[in-house]
Design a protein around this motif. Structure first.
Motif, PDB file in Angstrom:
ATOM      1  N   LEU A  96       0.825  -1.211   0.000  1.00 12.24           N
ATOM      2  CA  LEU A  96       0.000   0.000   0.000  1.00 12.24           C
ATOM      3  C   LEU A  96       0.853   1.252   0.000  1.00 12.24           C
ATOM      4  O   LEU A  96       0.631   2.180  -0.803  1.00 12.24           O
ATOM      5  CB  LEU A  96      -0.940   0.006   1.206  1.00 12.24           C
ATOM      6  CG  LEU A  96      -1.814   1.259   1.349  1.00 12.24           C
ATOM      7  CD1 LEU A  96      -2.868   1.284   0.255  1.00 12.24           C
ATOM      8  CD2 LEU A  96      -2.444   1.312   2.713  1.00 12.24           C
ATOM      9  N   LEU A  97       1.841   1.299   0.870  1.00  8.97           N
ATOM     10  CA  LEU A  97       2.695   2.488   0.940  1.00  8.97           C
ATOM     11  C   LEU A  97       3.536   2.653  -0.318  1.00  8.97           C
ATOM     12  O   LEU A  97       3.727   3.775  -0.800  1.00  8.97           O
ATOM     13  CB  LEU A  97       3.586   2.421   2.182  1.00  8.97           C
ATOM     14  CG  LEU A  97       2.859   2.549   3.515  1.00  8.97           C
ATOM     15  CD1 LEU A  97       3.831   2.348   4.667  1.00  8.97           C
ATOM     16  CD2 LEU A  97       2.157   3.881   3.629  1.00  8.97           C
ATOM     17  N   ALA A  98       4.025   1.558  -0.880  1.00  8.24           N
ATOM     18  CA  ALA A  98       4.820   1.651  -2.105  1.00  8.24           C
ATOM     19  C   ALA A  98       3.963   2.141  -3.267  1.00  8.24           C
ATOM     20  O   ALA A  98       4.393   2.990  -4.054  1.00  8.24           O
ATOM     21  CB  ALA A  98       5.431   0.293  -2.432  1.00  8.24           C
ATOM     22  N   PHE A  99       2.749   1.626  -3.389  1.00  5.65           N
ATOM     23  CA  PHE A  99       1.888   2.041  -4.480  1.00  5.65           C
ATOM     24  C   PHE A  99       1.369   3.464  -4.299  1.00  5.65           C
ATOM     25  O   PHE A  99       1.005   4.121  -5.262  1.00  5.65           O
ATOM     26  CB  PHE A  99       0.718   1.080  -4.649  1.00  5.65           C
ATOM     27  CG  PHE A  99       1.135  -0.271  -5.153  1.00  5.65           C
ATOM     28  CD1 PHE A  99       2.272  -0.439  -5.925  1.00  5.65           C
ATOM     29  CD2 PHE A  99       0.381  -1.381  -4.850  1.00  5.65           C
ATOM     30  CE1 PHE A  99       2.651  -1.688  -6.377  1.00  5.65           C
ATOM     31  CE2 PHE A  99       0.758  -2.640  -5.310  1.00  5.65           C
ATOM     32  CZ  PHE A  99       1.890  -2.786  -6.076  1.00  5.65           C
ATOM     33  N   ARG A 100       1.305   3.934  -3.070  1.00  3.85           N
ATOM     34  CA  ARG A 100       0.855   5.307  -2.831  1.00  3.85           C
ATOM     35  C   ARG A 100       1.970   6.318  -3.057  1.00  3.85           C
ATOM     36  O   ARG A 100       1.749   7.518  -2.980  1.00  3.85           O
ATOM     37  CB  ARG A 100       0.309   5.465  -1.416  1.00  3.85           C
ATOM     38  CG  ARG A 100      -0.911   4.641  -1.103  1.00  3.85           C
ATOM     39  CD  ARG A 100      -2.092   4.930  -1.974  1.00  3.85           C
ATOM     40  NE  ARG A 100      -2.616   6.264  -1.725  1.00  3.85           N
ATOM     41  CZ  ARG A 100      -3.481   6.873  -2.505  1.00  3.85           C
ATOM     42  NH1 ARG A 100      -3.932   6.263  -3.584  1.00  3.85           N
ATOM     43  NH2 ARG A 100      -3.915   8.072  -2.228  1.00  3.85           N
ATOM     44  N   GLY A 101       3.212   5.858  -3.287  1.00  2.00           N
ATOM     45  CA  GLY A 101       4.292   6.777  -3.638  1.00  2.00           C
ATOM     46  C   GLY A 101       5.365   6.923  -2.580  1.00  2.00           C
ATOM     47  O   GLY A 101       6.283   7.723  -2.750  1.00  2.00           O
ATOM     48  N   PHE A 102       5.308   6.181  -1.505  1.00  2.00           N
ATOM     49  CA  PHE A 102       6.368   6.231  -0.506  1.00  2.00           C
ATOM     50  C   PHE A 102       7.488   5.301  -0.942  1.00  2.00           C
ATOM     51  O   PHE A 102       7.256   4.174  -1.352  1.00  2.00           O
ATOM     52  CB  PHE A 102       5.851   5.805   0.874  1.00  2.00           C
ATOM     53  CG  PHE A 102       4.863   6.756   1.456  1.00  2.00           C
ATOM     54  CD1 PHE A 102       5.294   7.900   2.093  1.00  2.00           C
ATOM     55  CD2 PHE A 102       3.517   6.522   1.346  1.00  2.00           C
ATOM     56  CE1 PHE A 102       4.384   8.789   2.631  1.00  2.00           C
ATOM     57  CE2 PHE A 102       2.598   7.390   1.869  1.00  2.00           C
ATOM     58  CZ  PHE A 102       3.028   8.534   2.518  1.00  2.00           C
TER      59      PHE A 102
END
Length: 130
Positions: free
Chosen positions: A72-78
């Motif tokens: 989730l965090l990787a796909f949200r741009g983190f």
């Protein structure tokens, strides 16, 4: 030490205790549901299950939770990976899965703690010979 051995030792020692000591021992030894739920919230999803005595299931849920939160965090741009807008919007599909995982982990933690406490109560206050 296995759980069976632990409860056998508790039963043997409880046979020699007066009732007040048994009650005090039970209150000190029982697992608290609030602590289990806080561990579910603060230490990933499986923390409460590990506290409740279901270590294998708890560890699996911790790993699944870390993977879902990481995705989730990787796909949200983190992080170093920068996805496009379509992937960022699609990543919101993971949120209901994460919430369902936390609800399941909380429910399983509460049932594991209740089972442990019930077994402890029967072991401490049981008067029949084994």
């Amino acid at each position: 030490m296995r759980e069976e051995e632990k409860f056998q030792i508790i039963w043997e020692n409880a046979q020699r205790m007066p009732d007040m000591e048994k009650a005090l021992f039970y209150e000190l030894e029982r697992k608290k549901p609030v602590v289990g739920l806080l561990m579910v919230l603060l230490l990933f999803a499986g923390g409460g299950l590990i506290y409740g005595g279901r270590a294998v299931l708890g560890l699996m849920l911790v790993l699944v939770d870390i993977l879902l939160l990481g995705a989730l965090l990787a796909f949200r741009g983190f992080g170093p990976f920068v996805p496009g807008e379509a992937l960022q919007a699609a990543s919101l599909v993971l949120v209901p899965m994460i919430l369902a995982l936390y609800l399941y982990a909380g429910w399983k933690a509460l049932t594991a703690i209740e089972d442990y406490n019930e077994r402890l109560y029967v072991t401490v206050f049981d008067r029949s010979p084994r």
